[in-house]
Design a protein around this motif. Structure first.
Motif, PDB file in Angstrom:
ATOM      1  N   LYS A 277      -8.804  19.704  32.885  1.00 54.55           N
ATOM      2  CA  LYS A 277      -9.509  19.456  31.642  1.00 54.55           C
ATOM      3  C   LYS A 277      -9.034  20.439  30.572  1.00 54.55           C
ATOM      4  O   LYS A 277      -9.050  21.652  30.788  1.00 54.55           O
ATOM      5  N   VAL A 278      -8.617  19.905  29.423  1.00 59.54           N
ATOM      6  CA  VAL A 278      -8.138  20.765  28.336  1.00 59.54           C
ATOM      7  C   VAL A 278      -8.871  20.506  27.028  1.00 59.54           C
ATOM      8  O   VAL A 278      -8.597  21.181  26.028  1.00 59.54           O
ATOM      9  N   SER A 279      -9.767  19.499  27.015  1.00 58.18           N
ATOM     10  CA  SER A 279     -10.468  19.193  25.769  1.00 58.18           C
ATOM     11  C   SER A 279     -11.777  18.497  26.090  1.00 58.18           C
ATOM     12  O   SER A 279     -12.084  18.199  27.263  1.00 58.18           O
ATOM     13  N   VAL A 280     -12.543  18.193  25.060  1.00 53.68           N
ATOM     14  CA  VAL A 280     -13.742  17.370  25.241  1.00 53.68           C
ATOM     15  C   VAL A 280     -13.337  16.002  25.781  1.00 53.68           C
ATOM     16  O   VAL A 280     -12.196  15.559  25.604  1.00 53.68           O
ATOM     17  N   GLU A 281     -14.283  15.334  26.427  1.00 52.43           N
ATOM     18  CA  GLU A 281     -13.957  14.105  27.153  1.00 52.43           C
ATOM     19  C   GLU A 281     -13.519  12.966  26.236  1.00 52.43           C
ATOM     20  O   GLU A 281     -12.737  12.094  26.642  1.00 52.43           O
ATOM     21  N   ASN A 282     -14.002  12.947  24.997  1.00 55.04           N
ATOM     22  CA  ASN A 282     -13.681  11.793  24.148  1.00 55.04           C
ATOM     23  C   ASN A 282     -12.392  11.964  23.346  1.00 55.04           C
ATOM     24  O   ASN A 282     -12.142  11.205  22.408  1.00 55.04           O
ATOM     25  N   ASN A 422     -14.252  22.197  21.688  1.00 60.34           N
ATOM     26  CA  ASN A 422     -15.447  22.295  20.852  1.00 60.34           C
ATOM     27  C   ASN A 422     -15.469  21.245  19.752  1.00 60.34           C
ATOM     28  O   ASN A 422     -16.056  21.456  18.693  1.00 60.34           O
ATOM     29  N   ILE A 423     -14.815  20.121  20.006  1.00 57.42           N
ATOM     30  CA  ILE A 423     -14.859  19.003  19.053  1.00 57.42           C
ATOM     31  C   ILE A 423     -16.196  18.282  19.227  1.00 57.42           C
ATOM     32  O   ILE A 423     -16.504  17.767  20.304  1.00 57.42           O
ATOM     33  N   ALA A 424     -16.974  18.249  18.152  1.00 58.86           N
ATOM     34  CA  ALA A 424     -18.309  17.634  18.219  1.00 58.86           C
ATOM     35  C   ALA A 424     -18.302  16.177  17.775  1.00 58.86           C
ATOM     36  O   ALA A 424     -19.213  15.425  18.140  1.00 58.86           O
ATOM     37  N   ALA A 425     -17.314  15.790  16.985  1.00 59.77           N
ATOM     38  CA  ALA A 425     -17.241  14.394  16.522  1.00 59.77           C
ATOM     39  C   ALA A 425     -15.799  14.070  16.142  1.00 59.77           C
ATOM     40  O   ALA A 425     -15.061  14.937  15.669  1.00 59.77           O
TER      41      ALA A 425
END
Length: 459
Positions: A277-282, A422-425
């Motif tokens: 895992k290297v980023s948020v799932e989306n 930490n990307i929220a959207a």
């Protein structure tokens, strides 16, 4: 308004009487005279028309025709890559002889891998617009951007518009013969409402039908008007909305970090993370050789292997590094069609769309910043992904779900791996981005990233 250019120049470098096919065939014949084990040649011809404008008028119209020949030779596990801008028969013969001599002076390389054996079939067709062979419309398009920026609120407008008609031809001792053409057109508009209030707009495409100079001018003018009377921002951590231009700058470095050469050289923040895992799932990012209605593209790589689609990040997991045949052999993998004869690299990046509008992102932020453009992205440590960049042109503070004030003189200092997690959207609308801060054409949405450190920029 008189938009006649102050000067017009034409430059022709490396002009020659041979066509591209004759050039690459001559390179191979010359290389074979020296009994090399492998040779490959790429001839790149480019017709570039550039318009520069400043103080609301076109100031320079410049045409440049250029031919560059790239030559790779390998003998007794020694390798050498070079390029020449003198594609005359005499120049080619002298260059190949010099390159082979330099190659034989090298020590044998454990990295040596024979060139892939062709021929190959290429199903993708790069984007080409025949209308761009006629550059007369470019001054009119630049004027359209200027007029619309002024109508949107700017007092002064500057920028550049560049159109390219490119042809690439290659041949190799592996039996590869390939050729393709591509077109692209780019405009950058900087609009000023006063000396401290500016906005940036851009449009880039492979065809005139997808190119929108008018919209680039309007966006630049509107941002400039909204940026009047900027205030300062206290240093601290903020939730930051990055426009597609700013986000594309971040995502292109994910593409470069996915190069197996970057990983092996110790310059990648994605090293040792394959399958993890290297980023948020989306978040998902693909490299694609040719994207229909994208920017340029390549149907074959520098080894002649067909390009395709390679998943770099899929739903947060690092899926693949980008390979040529040399880097692939070292890890028992297959080439992904991303050669670079020495270092593999991305062609075009597609970032998957999310489900948020920029307006919805603003409403979700209690204490944050909206950044529309950035310059001077520099890495303090490529291995960790620590970098800084300077938000440029219009930027705005956000308080309790609404734009509050224009701001200026700020710097972002963070790391890309932290931001990816930490990307929220992610925005549901995407835009093609390519300009001098984004070398890899990237189809990018806007993104909202939590807790980004912001300091004062030192001028």
């Amino acid at each position: 308004m008189d938009r006649r250019p102050a000067c017009k120049t034409e430059e022709h470098k490396g002009s020659c009487k041979m066509n591209a096919k004759e050039i690459v065939d001559l390179v191979l014949r010359e290389a074979k005279r020296f009994n090399v084990d492998d040779a490959a040649s790429l001839a790149s011809t480019s017709d570039e028309d550039m318009i520069r404008f400043s103080n609301n008028s076109v100031t320079i119209v410049k045409s440049l025709s250029n031919t560059v020949v790239y030559v790779y030779v390998a003998t007794e596990k020694r390798r050498m890559l070079g390029e020449t801008s003198n594609p005359t028969p005499e120049g080619i013969a002298k260059f190949v002889e010099s390159l082979v001599k330099s190659c034989r002076a090298n020590p044998p390389s454990e990295d040596y891998t024979p060139l892939p054996k062709g021929p190959f079939k290429y199903s993708a067709v790069p984007n080409y617009d025949k209308k761009m062979e006629n550059p007369e419309i470019l001054v009119e398009l630049a004027g359209e951007a200027i007029d619309n920026a002024l109508s949107a609120g700017a007092k002064r407008v500057a920028g550049s518009l560049t159109a390219y008609v490119d042809e690439l031809t290659m041949a190799s001792t592996g039996g590869v013969e390939a050729s393709e053409r591509g077109t692209s057109i780019l405009i950058n508009v900087r609009a000023f409402a006063d000396s401290n209030a500016s906005g940036h707009g851009l449009s880039c495409a492979s065809s005139l039908a997808d190119f929108d100079a008018r919209a680039a001018g309007i966006i630049a003018g509107e941002y400039a008007k909204k940026a009047l009377n900027p205030s300062t921002l206290p240093e601290g951590k903020y939730d930051v909305i990055m426009s597609p231009s700013v986000a594309a700058d971040i995502f292109q470095h994910v593409g470069w970090a996915a190069s197996a050469f970057s990983v092996e050289s110790g310059y990648s923040f994605l090293a040792d993370l394959l399958g993890k895992k290297v980023s948020v799932e989306n978040l998902s990012i693909d490299d694609v050789g040719v994207v229909q209605r994208g920017i340029g593209g390549r149907s074959f790589d520098d080894e002649g292997v067909p390009t395709g689609r390679t998943s770099i990040i899929n739903r947060g997991d690092l899926k693949n590094y980008l390979h040529n045949s040399t880097t692939a052999r070292k890890v028992f993998a297959k080439t992904t069609g991303n050669a670079g004869l020495i270092d593999p690299h991305p062609w075009n990046l597609e970032v998957a769309a999310g489900d948020s509008s920029v307006e919805e992102m603003i409403k979700a932020v209690k204490h944050g910043v909206f950044v529309t453009n950035n310059w001077y992205t520099r890495f303090q440590d490529p291995r960790s992904g620590a970098y800084s960049t300077v938000p440029r042109d219009a930027a705005f503070s956000i308080e309790n779900g609404a734009i509050k004030n224009p701001i200026s003189s700020i710097r972002i200092s963070d790391s890309i791996p932290r931001q990816l997690n930490n990307i929220a959207a992610i925005g549901k609308e995407r835009k093609w981005i390519k300009w001098w801060e984004v070398n890899v054409p990237t189809l990018s949405p806007a993104v909202l990233v939590k807790d980004i450190p912001i300091t004062k920029a030192v001028s």
